[in-house]
Design an enzyme around this catalytic site. Structure first.
Site, PDB file in Angstrom:
ATOM      1  N   ASP A  12      -2.924  11.794  20.219  1.00 19.07           N
ATOM      2  CA  ASP A  12      -4.021  11.201  19.447  1.00 19.07           C
ATOM      3  C   ASP A  12      -3.677  11.394  17.972  1.00 19.07           C
ATOM      4  OD1 ASP A  12      -6.603  10.113  18.821  1.00 19.07           O
ATOM      5  OD2 ASP A  12      -7.343  12.150  18.482  1.00 19.07           O
ATOM      6  N   SER A  13      -4.435  10.730  17.131  1.00 11.81           N
ATOM      7  CA  SER A  13      -4.229  10.912  15.695  1.00 11.81           C
ATOM      8  C   SER A  13      -4.687  12.314  15.253  1.00 11.81           C
ATOM      9  CB  SER A  13      -5.015   9.848  14.935  1.00 11.81           C
ATOM     10  OG  SER A  13      -6.366   9.885  15.355  1.00 11.81           O
ATOM     11  N   CYS A  75      -5.923   7.725  22.065  1.00  5.60           N
ATOM     12  CA  CYS A  75      -6.456   7.284  20.773  1.00  5.60           C
ATOM     13  C   CYS A  75      -6.773   5.806  20.945  1.00  5.60           C
ATOM     14  CB  CYS A  75      -5.393   7.477  19.688  1.00  5.60           C
ATOM     15  SG  CYS A  75      -5.833   6.767  18.090  1.00  5.60           S
ATOM     16  N   GLU A 154     -13.866  15.834  13.012  1.00  2.00           N
ATOM     17  CA  GLU A 154     -12.701  16.675  12.702  1.00  2.00           C
ATOM     18  C   GLU A 154     -13.126  17.926  11.931  1.00  2.00           C
ATOM     19  OE1 GLU A 154      -9.039  16.298  12.972  1.00  2.00           O
ATOM     20  OE2 GLU A 154      -9.448  14.849  14.554  1.00  2.00           O
ATOM     21  N   CYS A 202     -13.994   5.500  20.550  1.00  2.00           N
ATOM     22  CA  CYS A 202     -13.155   6.328  19.696  1.00  2.00           C
ATOM     23  C   CYS A 202     -13.134   7.713  20.342  1.00  2.00           C
ATOM     24  CB  CYS A 202     -13.759   6.405  18.298  1.00  2.00           C
ATOM     25  SG  CYS A 202     -12.930   7.594  17.231  1.00  2.00           S
ATOM     26  N   HIS A 204     -12.970  10.515  19.219  1.00  2.00           N
ATOM     27  CA  HIS A 204     -13.704  11.565  18.517  1.00  2.00           C
ATOM     28  C   HIS A 204     -15.206  11.545  18.831  1.00  2.00           C
ATOM     29  CE1 HIS A 204     -10.007  11.791  16.318  1.00  2.00           C
ATOM     30  NE2 HIS A 204     -10.448  12.808  15.610  1.00  2.00           N
TER      31      HIS A 204
HETATM   32  N1  DGL Z   1      -8.347   8.753  17.477  1.00  2.00           N
HETATM   33  C1  DGL Z   1      -8.919   7.619  16.793  1.00  2.00           C
HETATM   34  C2  DGL Z   1      -9.499   6.665  17.815  1.00  2.00           C
HETATM   35  O1  DGL Z   1      -9.766   7.019  18.952  1.00  2.00           O
HETATM   36  C3  DGL Z   1      -9.989   8.015  15.810  1.00  2.00           C
HETATM   37  C4  DGL Z   1      -9.505   8.787  14.635  1.00  2.00           C
HETATM   38  C5  DGL Z   1      -8.657   8.004  13.686  1.00  2.00           C
HETATM   39  O2  DGL Z   1      -9.155   7.108  12.999  1.00  2.00           O
HETATM   40  O3  DGL Z   1      -7.476   8.293  13.651  1.00  2.00           O
HETATM   41  O4  DGL Z   1      -9.701   5.529  17.497  1.00  2.00           O
END
Ligand code: DGL
Length: 288
Positions: A12-13, A75, A154, A202, A204
């Site tokens: 993931d990011s 992600c 985060e 998302c 998150h």
């Molecule tokens: N992990 C990203 C998503 O699920 C969200 C966080 C980001 O913008 O990197 O879209």
């Protein structure tokens, strides 16, 4: 049946993908996992698809080089723009994203109107909207970018007045947020009628489930279903592993969990526990 005790790679990011990892570990307790959070370059959701594709390729590469037997793109933003190129690049390795499982569960749940909350990139790329309408052409699909929620998540802020305010702002115009008995404000530009399903598009956003539930329950929206892709992704992965004869043998070796991040590993350890639902042990710092 062949078995394979190699780990499953998940990236993931940032820390949000740990919500997906949590579901994967629940569903597949005998499997080992290797997780990468690209915290140095978060957020992906405000970046161009070319950049996200490049980042996703680099993140996937490090996991593949460490010998994973399957890859989960935990992600939504990367799944929406980079899944096909990752599948092509790393074939025959199974590579799963979270958009398809999320769309599947939402299409099966929705009674008519759905609101997708996601990043700017996921919303503007339209992957969820297209997939939902393919699965259920009868649906009314709305989508709302919520970039601030990524920062709040985060930061480890999952409840409280700031979160409630952000959620209310993002839902404004899509849901009737009056408390019972409260007069209409005469607000303009709202979509007529409320949604019955809220898709957390998302990784998150599942940490805001309780706060969202509170906002919806206190107003005129107690029947709204909240859905995310974690459970369905876990089921899709379990199917792929068994059909590809890739599942670990139950009495094989003790399953392991290794965590990597590209920056801020102390913070990752501290805050990541909220997402995974347990305390994190060591986090390795890696450079992509
Ligand atoms: N992990 C990203 C998503 O699920 C969200 C966080 C980001 O913008 O990197 O879209």
């Amino acid at each position: 049946m062949n078995t394979d005790s190699s780990p499953i790679g998940v990236f993931d990011s940032g820390m949000g993908g740990l919500t997906v990892l949590r579901a994967l570990r629940n569903q597949l307790p005998g499997e080992s996992f290797l997780y990468l959070g690209d915290t140095a370059r978060l957020p992906y959701g405000t970046k161009s698809s070319t950049t996200v594709q490049r980042y996703a390729l680099q993140a996937a590469r490090i996991l593949v080089d460490r010998g994973v037997k399957a890859l989960v793109v935990a992600c939504n933003t990367a799944s929406a723009v980079a899944l096909a190129s990752l599948q092509q690049q790393f074939a025959p390795l199974p590579v799963l994203g979270v958009v398809e499982p999320g769309a599947q569960v939402a299409a099966a749940t929705c009674r008519g109107r759905i609101l997708v909350l996601a990043t700017e990139s996921t919303v503007s790329g339209g992957a969820y909207q297209r997939r939902l309408l393919t699965l259920r052409p009868d649906l009314r699909v709305f989508a709302r970018p919520c970039p601030l929620l990524v920062a709040l998540a985060e930061e480890g802020r999952h409840q409280g007045p700031l979160v409630t305010l952000a959620l209310q702002q993002y839902l404004q115009g899509y849901a009737d947020l009056r408390r019972p008995g409260e007069p209409r404000s005469g607000e303009r530009g709202s979509v007529s009628g409320s949604f019955d399903t809220l898709l957390l598009g998302c990784t998150h956003f599942p940490v805001f489930r309780d706060a969202l539930r509170e906002v919806l329950d206190e107003t005129e929206n107690p029947e709204v279903a909240l859905v995310d892709s974690a459970e369905t992704t876990a089921r899709a992965l379990a199917d792929q592993l068994s059909s590809g004869n890739l599942a670990a043998a139950s009495a094989d070796i003790e399953p392991t969990l290794a965590l990597m991040a590209t920056d801020g590993i102390d913070r990752f350890r501290r805050v990541g526990g909220y997402f995974l639902g347990e305390r994190l042990s060591a986090v390795e710092l890696v450079d992509l």
